[in-house]
Design an enzyme around this catalytic site. Structure first.
Site, PDB file in Angstrom:
ATOM      1  N   ASP A   1      -0.206  -4.872   5.325  1.00  0.00           N
ATOM      2  CA  ASP A   1      -0.647  -4.162   4.122  1.00  0.00           C
ATOM      3  C   ASP A   1       0.596  -3.901   3.266  1.00  0.00           C
ATOM      4  O   ASP A   1       1.339  -2.955   3.512  1.00  0.00           O
ATOM      5  CB  ASP A   1      -1.348  -2.850   4.512  1.00  0.00           C
ATOM      6  CG  ASP A   1      -1.768  -2.079   3.285  1.00  0.00           C
ATOM      7  OD1 ASP A   1      -2.386  -1.006   3.444  1.00  0.00           O
ATOM      8  OD2 ASP A   1      -1.477  -2.532   2.155  1.00  0.00           O
TER       9      ASP A   1
ATOM     10  N   TYR B   1      -1.626   4.441   5.968  1.00  0.00           N
ATOM     11  CA  TYR B   1      -2.758   4.628   5.059  1.00  0.00           C
ATOM     12  C   TYR B   1      -3.055   3.289   4.404  1.00  0.00           C
ATOM     13  O   TYR B   1      -2.128   2.608   3.928  1.00  0.00           O
ATOM     14  CB  TYR B   1      -2.411   5.666   3.997  1.00  0.00           C
ATOM     15  CG  TYR B   1      -3.472   5.865   2.938  1.00  0.00           C
ATOM     16  CD1 TYR B   1      -3.258   5.441   1.629  1.00  0.00           C
ATOM     17  CD2 TYR B   1      -4.688   6.479   3.231  1.00  0.00           C
ATOM     18  CE1 TYR B   1      -4.229   5.630   0.645  1.00  0.00           C
ATOM     19  CE2 TYR B   1      -5.656   6.676   2.256  1.00  0.00           C
ATOM     20  CZ  TYR B   1      -5.425   6.243   0.962  1.00  0.00           C
ATOM     21  OH  TYR B   1      -6.380   6.419  -0.010  1.00  0.00           O
TER      22      TYR B   1
ATOM     23  N   LYS C   1      -0.734  -2.042  -6.594  1.00  0.00           N
ATOM     24  CA  LYS C   1       0.359  -1.355  -7.288  1.00  0.00           C
ATOM     25  C   LYS C   1       1.158  -2.295  -8.205  1.00  0.00           C
ATOM     26  O   LYS C   1       0.671  -2.690  -9.266  1.00  0.00           O
ATOM     27  CB  LYS C   1       1.244  -0.652  -6.261  1.00  0.00           C
ATOM     28  CG  LYS C   1       0.485   0.455  -5.479  1.00  0.00           C
ATOM     29  CD  LYS C   1       1.376   1.167  -4.493  1.00  0.00           C
ATOM     30  CE  LYS C   1       0.586   2.036  -3.549  1.00  0.00           C
ATOM     31  NZ  LYS C   1       0.182   3.329  -4.130  1.00  0.00           N
TER      32      LYS C   1
HETATM   33  P1  KE4 Z   1      -5.368   2.093  -3.801  1.00  0.00           P
HETATM   34  O1  KE4 Z   1      -6.822   1.924  -3.405  1.00  0.00           O
HETATM   35  O2  KE4 Z   1      -4.983   3.550  -3.989  1.00  0.00           O
HETATM   36  O3  KE4 Z   1      -4.957   1.200  -4.966  1.00  0.00           O
HETATM   37  O4  KE4 Z   1      -4.465   1.523  -2.579  1.00  0.00           O
HETATM   38  C1  KE4 Z   1      -4.652   2.080  -1.295  1.00  0.00           C
HETATM   39  C2  KE4 Z   1      -3.406   1.834  -0.468  1.00  0.00           C
HETATM   40  C3  KE4 Z   1      -3.427   0.816   0.471  1.00  0.00           C
HETATM   41  N1  KE4 Z   1      -2.337   0.537   1.214  1.00  0.00           N
HETATM   42  C4  KE4 Z   1      -1.191   1.232   1.057  1.00  0.00           C
HETATM   43  C5  KE4 Z   1      -0.006   0.883   1.907  1.00  0.00           C
HETATM   44  C6  KE4 Z   1      -1.113   2.277   0.094  1.00  0.00           C
HETATM   45  O5  KE4 Z   1       0.056   2.970  -0.046  1.00  0.00           O
HETATM   46  C7  KE4 Z   1      -2.237   2.585  -0.679  1.00  0.00           C
HETATM   47  C8  KE4 Z   1      -2.237   3.715  -1.705  1.00  0.00           C
HETATM   48  N2  KE4 Z   1      -1.081   4.569  -1.693  1.00  0.00           N
HETATM   49  C9  KE4 Z   1      -1.291   5.918  -2.154  1.00  0.00           C
HETATM   50  C10 KE4 Z   1       0.064   6.649  -2.146  1.00  0.00           C
HETATM   51  N3  KE4 Z   1       0.608   6.815  -0.871  1.00  0.00           N
HETATM   52  C11 KE4 Z   1      -1.914   5.949  -3.498  1.00  0.00           C
HETATM   53  C12 KE4 Z   1      -1.878   7.294  -4.188  1.00  0.00           C
HETATM   54  C13 KE4 Z   1      -3.242   7.896  -4.271  1.00  0.00           C
HETATM   55  O6  KE4 Z   1      -4.017   7.796  -3.283  1.00  0.00           O
HETATM   56  O7  KE4 Z   1      -3.519   8.485  -5.334  1.00  0.00           O
END
Ligand code: KE4
Length: 436
Positions: A247, A152, A275
């Protein structure tokens, strides 16, 4: 902490708050990962957090193994991070003009992350990956991108294809609304599958702009790269002239100060971050080799922008967080806690005769209800979702807040203690014992 009596996990104030939110916000949440869709029931509404704990609206305390899905490696409401945010906010919350603090954060990122020679700050992990893909396509003049099923990278149209995290949890790994045009240049391969990589670069020689991956996957649960996977990927992309993007939104500053690329000794061309880099405030970043990043506007011609990019309050939280990680790295301590928790959860499941895998790197980990090792999405998808839901609610009822999906990693931080890990293991034992 965990009692033998299992309280009703979701108190009346959380339930009332959810009912209210459902009439205002789609699904009652501002991000689907929070909706408890993978485990049923309704989400806890949180009033405050401190150190390793969350406190819900009904005054119940939980030992937190989500940590805001990764950012809280120093624990919630770290006094020095809070003070940095307060001091910055008192000077104004946003200027729309550059500040020295942005350069300080850029220096910290460049110093820590091997692949990053130049970096651009943005507002989320999604913005970081979206921008990195555009830069890779702009620099190479190529259209195709390769991603891996179960990975993701945020809700970028071209990457919402066979996506993990909440997309996998809620059964929309290929979301409606992503057009054939947006996703049509995206090639999806199985993670850890070198032969499919080799054949893809044979078939699409000179056509792939970028390969993007989670160097340790958190978004189908914790899936670890095989020994050769990252090295082979690095060699194939170097030979073909494709941009290799790690990523590290989740793994950056989590697995080591230099992220997974430092841990595994494989240096990509670009890295995306989020994060932890923002200390829990809205902040992401993308960066890489100077010869690539020099093409980003206004230095070059590839457009990317943001009103609140490099926001001073978010940057203050990021600087305070990275300063604390640089000055007193928690990684050895987190490794010892992680080993103890993994061993304890595995022993508890084994003693209860429950088929399981515990897969961990440092302070990110997943207990899969699965009889076989999980190397890719096909393996992960065979996990027992119902068993995970029973485990989740059993622990919630004993004051332990695990990620609300089999397809997420758990996290813990510097304020978690050995005693709390042991209490978590006891809560798991009691939960499994109730399964009869
Ligand atoms: P954000 O746009 O949510 O800040 O980051 C996206 C993203 C990109 N790459 C990786 C490897 C990530 O894990 C994420 C976001 N992770 C999720 C949890 N698995 C965020 C939680 C959510 O979507 O509320």
């Amino acid at each position: 902490m965990p009692s033998t009596a299992v309280n009703h996990p979701v108190g009346p104030r959380s339930q009332a708050a959810f009912s209210r939110a459902l009439n205002l916000i789609p699904g009652g949440v501002n991000s689907p990962a929070r909706a408890f869709g993978g485990v049923g029931g309704s989400p806890l509404f949180i009033e405050r957090a401190a150190g390793p704990y969350l406190f819900d609206l009904d005054g119940r305390r939980y030992l937190d193994f989500i940590g805001s899905w990764g950012p809280m490696i120093l624990g919630h409401a770290h006094p020095e991070v809070i003070e940095a945010i307060q001091r910055s906010a008192e000077r104004g919350t946003s200027f729309g003009a550059p500040t020295e603090a942005e350069s300080e954060l850029a220096e910290r990122i460049i110093r820590a992350v091997p692949s990053v020679e130049r970096v651009r700050l943005v507002n989320s992990g999604t913005e970081a990956t979206m921008s990195a893909i555009r830069v890779a396509r702009g620099v190479t003049g190529r259209d195709k991108i390769v991603k891996f099923a179960g990975n993701y990278h945020g809700h970028v149209d071209s990457l919402l294809v066979s996506a993990g995290s909440a997309a996998a949890t809620l059964g929309v790994p290929d979301s409606p609304g992503v057009t054939a045009g947006a996703g049509g240049d995206t090639i999806v391969l199985p993670y850890n599958d070198i032969p499919s990589l080799v054949s893809t670069f044979d078939r699409h020689a000179g056509e792939v702009a970028a390969v993007i991956l989670e160097p340790v996957v958190g978004n189908m649960g914790c899936v670890i790269p095989t020994a050769d996977f990252l090295r082979e990927l690095r060699e194939l992309t170097r030979r073909d002239g494709a941009v290799l993007i790690f990523d590290e939104v989740m793994t950056g500053f989590r697995l080591s100060l230099g992220g997974a690329q430092s841990l595994y000794g494989v240096t990509p061309d670009m890295t995306t971050l989020g994060k932890i880099v923002g200390g829990g405030m809205p902040l992401g970043a993308y960066g890489g080799k100077e010869e690539i990043m020099r093409h980003v506007l206004p230095a070059g011609k590839i457009f990317q922008a943001g009103t609140l990019s490099g926001n001073p309050v978010a940057v203050a939280a990021g600087n305070a967080t990275l300063r604390l990680l640089e000055s007193d790295p928690p990684y050895d301590y987190l490794e010892s806690l992680g080993q103890r928790l993994a061993d304890g959860l595995s022993a508890a499941a084994a003693d209860a005769g429950i088929a399981h895998q515990v897969q961990r790197v440092g302070s990110m980990m997943t207990l899969f209800f699965n009889a076989c090792p999980v190397l890719n999405w096909r393996d992960a998808d065979l996990s027992d979702r119902d068993a995970f839901a029973r485990y989740f609610w059993g622990l919630i009822g004993r004051g332990v807040y695990m990620p609300c999906s089999q397809f997420e990693a758990l996290f813990f931080g510097k304020t978690h203690t050995i005693e709390q890990v042991d209490e978590t293991i006891d809560a798991a034992r009691q939960t499994f014992a109730d399964w009869g």
